[in-house]
Design an enzyme around this catalytic site. Structure first.
Site, PDB file in Angstrom:
ATOM      1  N   LYS A 189      78.693  50.649   2.365  1.00 31.37           N
ATOM      2  CA  LYS A 189      79.880  49.793   2.482  1.00 31.37           C
ATOM      3  C   LYS A 189      80.414  49.620   1.067  1.00 31.37           C
ATOM      4  O   LYS A 189      79.881  48.837   0.288  1.00 31.37           O
ATOM      5  CB  LYS A 189      79.464  48.444   3.071  1.00 31.37           C
ATOM      6  CG  LYS A 189      80.531  47.701   3.827  1.00 31.37           C
ATOM      7  CD  LYS A 189      81.797  47.451   3.062  1.00 31.37           C
ATOM      8  CE  LYS A 189      81.739  46.297   2.106  1.00 31.37           C
ATOM      9  NZ  LYS A 189      82.999  46.173   1.333  1.00 31.37           N
ATOM     10  N   SER A 243      77.731  39.626  -6.047  1.00 32.02           N
ATOM     11  CA  SER A 243      77.659  38.232  -6.498  1.00 32.02           C
ATOM     12  C   SER A 243      76.552  37.461  -5.775  1.00 32.02           C
ATOM     13  O   SER A 243      76.120  37.834  -4.678  1.00 32.02           O
ATOM     14  CB  SER A 243      79.004  37.565  -6.222  1.00 32.02           C
ATOM     15  OG  SER A 243      79.250  37.553  -4.831  1.00 32.02           O
ATOM     16  N   GLY A 247      75.005  37.625  -1.923  1.00 30.19           N
ATOM     17  CA  GLY A 247      73.569  37.904  -1.820  1.00 30.19           C
ATOM     18  C   GLY A 247      72.878  36.908  -0.895  1.00 30.19           C
ATOM     19  O   GLY A 247      72.040  37.269  -0.059  1.00 30.19           O
ATOM     20  N   GLU A 265      70.687  42.741  -6.394  1.00 32.21           N
ATOM     21  CA  GLU A 265      70.991  42.807  -7.834  1.00 32.21           C
ATOM     22  C   GLU A 265      72.235  41.950  -8.021  1.00 32.21           C
ATOM     23  O   GLU A 265      73.333  42.350  -7.632  1.00 32.21           O
ATOM     24  CB  GLU A 265      71.309  44.248  -8.254  1.00 32.21           C
ATOM     25  CG  GLU A 265      70.215  45.250  -7.966  1.00 32.21           C
ATOM     26  CD  GLU A 265      69.038  45.127  -8.893  1.00 32.21           C
ATOM     27  OE1 GLU A 265      69.171  44.443  -9.925  1.00 32.21           O
ATOM     28  OE2 GLU A 265      67.980  45.687  -8.576  1.00 32.21           O
ATOM     29  N   CYS A 300      77.589  43.790 -15.270  1.00 34.70           N
ATOM     30  CA  CYS A 300      76.646  42.742 -14.863  1.00 34.70           C
ATOM     31  C   CYS A 300      75.769  42.298 -16.023  1.00 34.70           C
ATOM     32  O   CYS A 300      75.412  41.134 -16.118  1.00 34.70           O
ATOM     33  CB  CYS A 300      75.798  43.209 -13.699  1.00 34.70           C
ATOM     34  SG  CYS A 300      74.928  44.734 -14.041  1.00 34.70           S
ATOM     35  N   GLU A 399      78.968  32.736 -14.459  1.00 34.42           N
ATOM     36  CA  GLU A 399      79.391  34.091 -14.806  1.00 34.42           C
ATOM     37  C   GLU A 399      80.914  34.204 -14.652  1.00 34.42           C
ATOM     38  O   GLU A 399      81.457  33.873 -13.603  1.00 34.42           O
ATOM     39  CB  GLU A 399      78.709  35.084 -13.861  1.00 34.42           C
ATOM     40  CG  GLU A 399      79.049  36.519 -14.167  1.00 34.42           C
ATOM     41  CD  GLU A 399      78.407  37.483 -13.167  1.00 34.42           C
ATOM     42  OE1 GLU A 399      78.520  37.233 -11.958  1.00 34.42           O
ATOM     43  OE2 GLU A 399      77.802  38.466 -13.614  1.00 34.42           O
TER      44      GLU A 399
HETATM   45  P1  NAD Z   1      80.970  40.558  -4.351  1.00 33.50           P
HETATM   46  O1  NAD Z   1      79.656  39.922  -4.074  1.00 33.50           O
HETATM   47  O2  NAD Z   1      82.196  39.811  -4.049  1.00 33.50           O
HETATM   48  O3  NAD Z   1      81.094  41.921  -3.510  1.00 33.50           O
HETATM   49  C1  NAD Z   1      80.064  42.891  -3.555  1.00 33.50           C
HETATM   50  C2  NAD Z   1      80.109  43.693  -2.274  1.00 33.50           C
HETATM   51  O4  NAD Z   1      79.797  42.824  -1.190  1.00 33.50           O
HETATM   52  C3  NAD Z   1      81.467  44.302  -1.966  1.00 33.50           C
HETATM   53  O5  NAD Z   1      81.287  45.586  -1.419  1.00 33.50           O
HETATM   54  C4  NAD Z   1      82.031  43.359  -0.933  1.00 33.50           C
HETATM   55  O6  NAD Z   1      82.951  43.964  -0.066  1.00 33.50           O
HETATM   56  C5  NAD Z   1      80.773  42.961  -0.181  1.00 33.50           C
HETATM   57  N1  NAD Z   1      80.902  41.696   0.550  1.00 33.50           N
HETATM   58  C6  NAD Z   1      81.789  40.693   0.347  1.00 33.50           C
HETATM   59  N2  NAD Z   1      81.596  39.708   1.253  1.00 33.50           N
HETATM   60  C7  NAD Z   1      80.568  40.093   2.034  1.00 33.50           C
HETATM   61  C8  NAD Z   1      79.898  39.503   3.146  1.00 33.50           C
HETATM   62  N3  NAD Z   1      80.253  38.320   3.642  1.00 33.50           N
HETATM   63  N4  NAD Z   1      78.854  40.173   3.688  1.00 33.50           N
HETATM   64  C9  NAD Z   1      78.460  41.368   3.199  1.00 33.50           C
HETATM   65  N5  NAD Z   1      79.074  41.998   2.167  1.00 33.50           N
HETATM   66  C10 NAD Z   1      80.112  41.361   1.597  1.00 33.50           C
HETATM   67  O7  NAD Z   1      80.895  41.049  -5.854  1.00 33.50           O
HETATM   68  P2  NAD Z   1      82.020  41.817  -6.696  1.00 33.50           P
HETATM   69  O8  NAD Z   1      83.063  40.823  -7.032  1.00 33.50           O
HETATM   70  O9  NAD Z   1      82.397  43.071  -6.015  1.00 33.50           O
HETATM   71  O10 NAD Z   1      81.184  42.219  -7.987  1.00 33.50           O
HETATM   72  C11 NAD Z   1      80.946  41.353  -9.023  1.00 33.50           C
HETATM   73  C12 NAD Z   1      79.550  40.780  -8.970  1.00 33.50           C
HETATM   74  O11 NAD Z   1      78.573  41.825  -8.926  1.00 33.50           O
HETATM   75  C13 NAD Z   1      79.220  39.983 -10.190  1.00 33.50           C
HETATM   76  O12 NAD Z   1      78.535  38.806  -9.840  1.00 33.50           O
HETATM   77  C14 NAD Z   1      78.307  40.901 -10.980  1.00 33.50           C
HETATM   78  O13 NAD Z   1      77.452  40.299 -11.892  1.00 33.50           O
HETATM   79  C15 NAD Z   1      77.567  41.572  -9.902  1.00 33.50           C
HETATM   80  N6  NAD Z   1      76.979  42.836 -10.387  1.00 33.50           N
HETATM   81  C16 NAD Z   1      75.618  42.894 -10.562  1.00 33.50           C
HETATM   82  C17 NAD Z   1      75.032  44.058 -11.045  1.00 33.50           C
HETATM   83  C18 NAD Z   1      73.532  44.170 -11.220  1.00 33.50           C
HETATM   84  O14 NAD Z   1      73.018  45.274 -11.362  1.00 33.50           O
HETATM   85  N7  NAD Z   1      72.795  43.084 -11.224  1.00 33.50           N
HETATM   86  C19 NAD Z   1      75.838  45.159 -11.333  1.00 33.50           C
HETATM   87  C20 NAD Z   1      77.223  45.057 -11.158  1.00 33.50           C
HETATM   88  C21 NAD Z   1      77.765  43.876 -10.667  1.00 33.50           C
END
Ligand code: NAD
Length: 495
Positions: A189, A243, A247, A265, A300, A399
């Protein structure tokens, strides 16, 4: 490296509306609706993706389960999986220019970084797990003479992969490659604002000889398709990067469905700690500026909290400011830009909200703090530094995921450790010191998945990446990542 000519040609490619990738072919979404993909480079729409729904996720999971049960991948000789994945790595490299430019049009990362971090890194990751898979053995337990205890490693079944919009190809490969190498079938996804490269990866995988159904991609909104994947009763594991709030939802989905395992992650608020005896303050300042501002802070592991020892504070801040001013923000498809666009207009607004709040809470703006290049129609932000940040401020705790750095001053090592560990996160960190003992003490004292010493970022595929505390659990990269995608099965045989 990609040439400016190649970039300028590829940026004009018509993309059109892209379907889902299910059972080895492109497929329309059940709803028949598309989501418009807007480029953060100029704020203009340039592509469409299918607005997938729960029925599409179900189709993809069924296809993955069918492929898993058919066993032409899951039970195939590791040498066969190695051959197909190696071919995929070669195809990703062959199409690196195309994939890099496509990704940048989607999420605005500067091309110099995107080229290395997306196709090239993804190809390296796929090759790494392809090479590993026929070198990992099961175990024979040290039993008594009258029994034989064998420990088999078996694939889990269907793995759901959910990734964010920063580096979707690189982060996707960190999960897809070990999951496939171990014999699982996968449903991806992608993030709704950056799906195009993962769709292309699935096509290339098919071209490389991956059997139909082994890798499926369902685009769409996270709250719809992500939720459906998380709640699906026939998905065995979810590997997620994103995020914290999402998670948490995934853990809830697991509890409400089939107790699928979930690997998270998540975000960070990583401390970058400069001691007075840092070997080269100027170099530390340059690397620290890159460590927060490249990709507009959308990394991240970005070093978003800078802790500087008081005796070198003024000198270091001068160097940091000069290094920051030298970074050129501009069109991410111009090789001369050091920093590209913020991924979306919404993310830019969010970043500016952090700036307003930091000022209200009493932090001092040193540079930046504003939207720039508005005339392009794109989303660009000046690298921003605040000093006099205190632990109570939002900027020290939450963050941003944008180009905003909060600076604090410390006197002693104990104070540095206390400040470093005083957030709910524990993803990355760095220590700059010429003293080996200080370095090792700090490596032990900092609660984080990675502690850099006299550098920031850049760790390669050979070492694990992941967090402690609310930065999540489970590790991407290295051979340890394979452990997430296998179950151990014991055979206890009386002789
Ligand atoms: P996000 O959590 O909004 O989205 C991540 C993914 O989850 C996307 O594909 C999104 O469509 C999906 N998603 C959104 N709502 C959902 C739901 N209700 N159920 C299931 N899936 C859903 O994060 P983002 O804004 O895309 O990315 C930024 C975040 O990712 C930041 O917090 C960043 O720190 C983190 N990040 C972490 C790492 C790591 O390795 N630790 C790496 C890159 C980014």
């Amino acid at each position: 490296m990609i040439s400016q000519n190649a970039i300028d040609t590829l940026r004009k490619t018509e993309i059109g509306a892209r379907g889902l990738f299910i059972d080895g072919v492109q497929a329309d979404g059940m709803s028949g609706e598309n989501l418009t993909v807007t480029s953060p480079i100029d704020g203009r729409p340039f592509a469409g993706i299918a607005d997938g729904n729960a029925a599409d996720i179900d189709r993809a999971v069924r296809s993955a389960r069918k492929a898993f049960d058919k066993a032409s991948w899951s039970r195939s000789a590791p040498a066969f999986r190695k051959k197909v994945l190696t071919r995929l790595a070669e195809l990703v490299e062959k199409h690196a220019d195309e994939l890099a430019v496509l990704g940048v049009r989607d999420n605005g990362t500067e091309i110099g970084m995107a080229y290395k971090a997306e196709p090239l890194s993804a190809a390296g990751t796929i090759r790494y797990y392809a090479e590993a898979i026929d070198k990992i053995y099961g175990e024979i337990a040290p039993t008594a003479e009258n029994v034989l205890g064998l420990i088999h490693k078996e694939p889990l079944g269907v793995v759901g992969v959910i990734v964010p919009w920063n580096f979707p190809l690189m982060i996707g490969a960190w999960k897809i490659a070990p999951a496939l190498a171990a014999g699982n079938c996968v449903v991806v996804k992608p993030p709704e604002i950056a799906s195009l490269t993962l769709l292309r990866l699935a096509e290339l995988a098919s071209e490389a000889g991956l059997p139909a159904g082994v890798l499926n991609v369902v685009t769409g909104r996270g709250a719809v398709t992500g939720e459906a994947l998380g709640l699906h009763m026939d998905v065995d594991a979810i590997a997620f990067t994103g995020s914290g709030p999402v998670g948490r939802r995934l853990l809830d989905y697991s509890a409400r469905s089939n107790l699928k395992r979930v690997f998270l992650e998540l975000g960070g608020k990583s401390p970058n700690i400069v001691f007075a005896d840092a070997p080269d303050l100027k170099q530390a300042a340059v690397v620290s500026a890159n460590g927060i501002f490249r990709n507009s802070g959308q990394v991240c592991v970005a070093g978003s909290r800078l802790l500087v020892q008081a005796s070198v504070y003024d000198r270091f801040m001068d160097e940091l400011l000069s290094a920051t001013k030298r970074l050129k923000v501009g069109d991410p498809l111009d090789l001369a830009s050091d920093i590209g666009a913020v991924s979306s207009a919404e993310q830019l607004d969010k970043n500016l909200g952090f700036v307003d709040r930091a000022a209200v809470e009493g932090a001092r703006l040193v540079t930046g703090g504003e939207r720039i290049l508005a005339e392009t129609g794109g989303s660009y932000m000046a690298p921003t530094i605040f000093e006099n940040v205190t632990q109570e401020m939002q900027l020290a705790r939450e963050e941003v995921f944008g180009p905003v750095l909060g600076v604090m001053r410390f006197e002693t090592e104990e104070e540095a450790v206390r400040l470093a560990n005083s957030t709910v996160y524990g993803l990355a960190s760095a220590v700059w010191t010429a003293n080996l003992s200080t370095a090792h003490r700090m490596v032990r004292a900092i609660n984080a998945g990675v502690v850099h010493v006299n550098t920031y970022g850049g760790a390669d595929i050979t070492v694990p990446l992941g967090g402690v505390k609310q930065s999540g659990f489970g590790r991407d990269k290295s051979l340890h990542a394979l452990e997430k995608y296998v179950d151990l099965k014991t055979a206890w045989i009386a002789l």
